[in-house]
Structures are given as structure tokens and as C-alpha cells.
Scaffold this active site. Sequence first.
Site, PDB file in Angstrom:
ATOM      1  N   TRP A 131      61.495  14.387  25.680  1.00 34.05           N
ATOM      2  CA  TRP A 131      61.283  12.952  24.916  1.00 34.05           C
ATOM      3  C   TRP A 131      59.862  12.385  25.457  1.00 34.05           C
ATOM      4  CZ3 TRP A 131      62.510   7.871  26.661  1.00 34.05           C
ATOM      5  CH2 TRP A 131      62.560   6.687  25.843  1.00 34.05           C
ATOM      6  N   ASP A 212      68.706  11.336  32.675  1.00 30.16           N
ATOM      7  CA  ASP A 212      68.560  10.576  31.528  1.00 30.16           C
ATOM      8  C   ASP A 212      69.787  10.910  30.573  1.00 30.16           C
ATOM      9  OD1 ASP A 212      68.122   9.113  29.002  1.00 30.16           O
ATOM     10  OD2 ASP A 212      66.023   9.713  28.874  1.00 30.16           O
ATOM     11  N   LYS A 247      73.227   5.470  20.876  1.00 27.02           N
ATOM     12  CA  LYS A 247      73.817   6.479  19.844  1.00 27.02           C
ATOM     13  C   LYS A 247      75.262   6.347  19.929  1.00 27.02           C
ATOM     14  CE  LYS A 247      69.405   7.840  20.787  1.00 27.02           C
ATOM     15  NZ  LYS A 247      68.169   7.931  20.023  1.00 27.02           N
TER      16      LYS A 247
HETATM   17  C1  LMR Z   1      64.391   9.807  19.741  1.00 24.58           C
HETATM   18  O1  LMR Z   1      64.049  10.810  20.604  1.00 24.58           O
HETATM   19  O2  LMR Z   1      64.119  10.161  18.535  1.00 24.58           O
HETATM   20  C2  LMR Z   1      64.897   8.762  19.975  1.00 24.58           C
HETATM   21  O3  LMR Z   1      65.496   8.700  21.349  1.00 24.58           O
HETATM   22  C3  LMR Z   1      64.444   7.462  19.728  1.00 24.58           C
HETATM   23  C4  LMR Z   1      63.360   6.948  20.295  1.00 24.58           C
HETATM   24  O4  LMR Z   1      63.328   5.854  21.070  1.00 24.58           O
HETATM   25  O5  LMR Z   1      62.320   7.577  20.353  1.00 24.58           O
END
Ligand code: LMR
Length: 399
Positions: A131, A212, A247
Site C-alpha cells: 500500500w 497492518d 472495510k
Molecule cells: C486502498 O488501498 O485502496 C485503500 O486502503 C484506501 C486507501 O486509503 O488507500
Amino acid sequence: MLFSGLAPMGDDPILMVSKMFRACENPNKVDLGVGVYKDAEGNTAILNSVKKAEKYLVENQATKTYLSPAGNPEFNQLVQDMMIGDDHVAVKENRVSTFQTPGGTGGVRIGLEFVKTCNPNANIWISDPTWPNHTAITKSLGLTPKPYRYYDIKGGEFLYEGMLEDLSGAKEGDVVILHGCCHNASGADLSKEQWNELADLMKEKGLIPFVDFAYQGFGNGIDEDSYAARLMAEKLPEALIASSCSKNFAMYRDRAGAITLVSSSEELHSTNASHLLGAVRANYSMPPDHGAAVAAHILGTPDLKAEWINEVDEMRNRVKKMRTLFVELMNKKAPNSGFGYIAEQNGMFSYLTLSAEQIQTLINDHYIFFMANGRVNMAGLTEDNIEYVTDAIASLFIS
Ligand code: LMR
């Protein structure tokens, strides 16, 4: 002039997809970008359990006076129980605290600030890919991000051996960000055996797990998904866990999450917790109430909790169904396209093993919006759009 020397920062790669989707006027457009669940009708509806809890709060909440930097104590207790259980060894030894934060992102931020307070030279090991905000938060704190191999996007392959090899090179006291379940962005998770082996390696090397845990319930179930978080807090003396209600409660904009701190002893724990809460006070004083109050009411009311678990099961099962259907349709429409791995992966995300050019064709010519590196949110597929999406992908394989 103070405000005159900056170059434009550029959009966050995930939020940019949402922006492009909103700006597109084509009626066929499909949003497979940001990690948000959509139901069979393509809506991100409010859960019934959440609506009922909100109604309860409107009728019964008696004050909106300040809480404290730790947030709602009932929420903290209930999410901790849901993540690692009240029978966990570290809980029994009084060396665990959970504090409400503004979303899981707030948890990651506060957790990493605490790491910086303990040792500004600790490296932060981050899976490649991950992420993007993991790296952004690490850098914004002046900490050093270090990538560890995790997933080969083009080959569609989990790189477990590479992960172990890279983490073997970490130094004592380094922090390793791990995705508790439903790896964002690959959907590839470790098996229980692999988690055990990883925990042993981390213990041997003196590494600190930072789990996480944003997708509890979207992998295999609320309890099943907590394996890694429980294990890390059990096998390792110190740990951090950032968790989220965005989520699994579908309360994305209410920003309810938590940071859980595990210290090596009860004596050290209250000092550690005081620094973590000091970081909260210096950032935003205390977290917003509403989302956490809703989650606390649901988790603390057996009937509502049962209803909520059913709703989580329904969301998870629908995403799994879309994964299977996607693979079936692709096998039919483009037999050599090789997307079989998508049915095996967990949670909202997977990568499409496509070239940069093919990805741009899907975005520009078919109005299917997803990340430029190929990450798709499988929860954005519905029975209504899946034929359109798989036709468009299949067209890339017909020369
Ligand atoms: C994502 O990865 O799309 C979600 O966790 C939303 C975000 O805040 O990036």
C-alpha cells in the site's frame, strides 16, 4: 516568501484513480481502483448493523464531551478481543494496550511515530509491492523505508523465499510492516506454516513486527484472519498492530481504527503507552468518536454482533464469487490469459499480469479504472459489469 519554493507533489496513486473515475463521463465506466467494497448492485451501502447502532446512538448518547487521547475504552477493549483474544498470553501479562485512532492510517502513523521515538535509526521494512501510504508515512516521519521482496507482479507469483532472504539482512531493532491478511496489493498471503517460520526468523534476528490489519473478515473469516496478529504478539516480545473498521464495518469515512502496542514487560508497558499517547495528543489530541462508538455498540451487543458477522461473511463471499467468476470467464474468453491465480488470492486486491500498454488501453479505451501498476479491486466487480470487464481484457489477447 515562505510558501514559494515548492514543486507540485503529485497525486497519491490510489486517490488519483478515484479522481479519474469521477471525472469520466462514459456510462460504461467501471471503478476497480480504491479499496472499497461494492454490493451486487455496485453500491457501497451502509451495513444494517451500522444503521441500527447509529439509531441507538442518536437515541441514547448523552454527551459529546471529550474522551481522551486513547479514545473510547469500550471500543479499544472489544477490538483488541476481536484481534488477539482475551486469552492471549501478552494480554494476561498486562503488556498490551489498544488505542482508538482515526482509521487504520492513523494507527500506522502513530505506531511509526512511536517507533521513531524509540529509535529514529530503525529501518522500516516494507513489502514490495505494498500500500503506497506505508512508504509515504515512513518517509514523512524521516524514517528509512527498506523494501523486501514479496510478490512478482508480472509473473503473478508470491516470493516467500525472497522475503525471508531480504529480512535475514535486517538489523536488530528494525521494524517489519506485515499485512495481517489480504495483502494489499497482491492478495497473496502467507500460509500458517510460513507465518510460523517468519515469526521464528524475526525472533532470531530481533525484528519488531508491525502488523497492518486492515481487512479482518475479508480473507477467511473474522477469527481465521487473526492468525498472524495473534502469532506475532505471542512469539515476539514486542509488536505493533494497526487495525481498521473502514472495510469490515464499511465505515470508510468515519475513520475508526486502532493501534495496539505490545511491550516486552508490564513494567515497561505503561511508559511505552504514555509515549504513544503523547504522540496522539501532539497530532490530533484525540480521535473522532462516531465510528468507534458505532463499532463498540455492535461488538458489545450479541444480536447486533451476530448480524454484523453475517454481513461481513456476505461481503467476503461475494468478492470470492467474483474472483471465481472472473477466472471462469477469462478462461472461456481468452484461454491462455493465465489469470487462474486470482481465484486463489484473498481480500479485495489482485494484480492483473498485463503490460503497461495493455493497462493504459483498458483505462483509456474501455474506461476501466484501476492502478497503473495493475492492482485491481476485485470487490468492484459485479454481475452487471463483469462481462464488460472480461470482454475488454480478453480483447487484449486477440491479435
Ligand atoms: C486502498 O488501498 O485502496 C485503500 O486502503 C484506501 C486507501 O486509503 O488507500
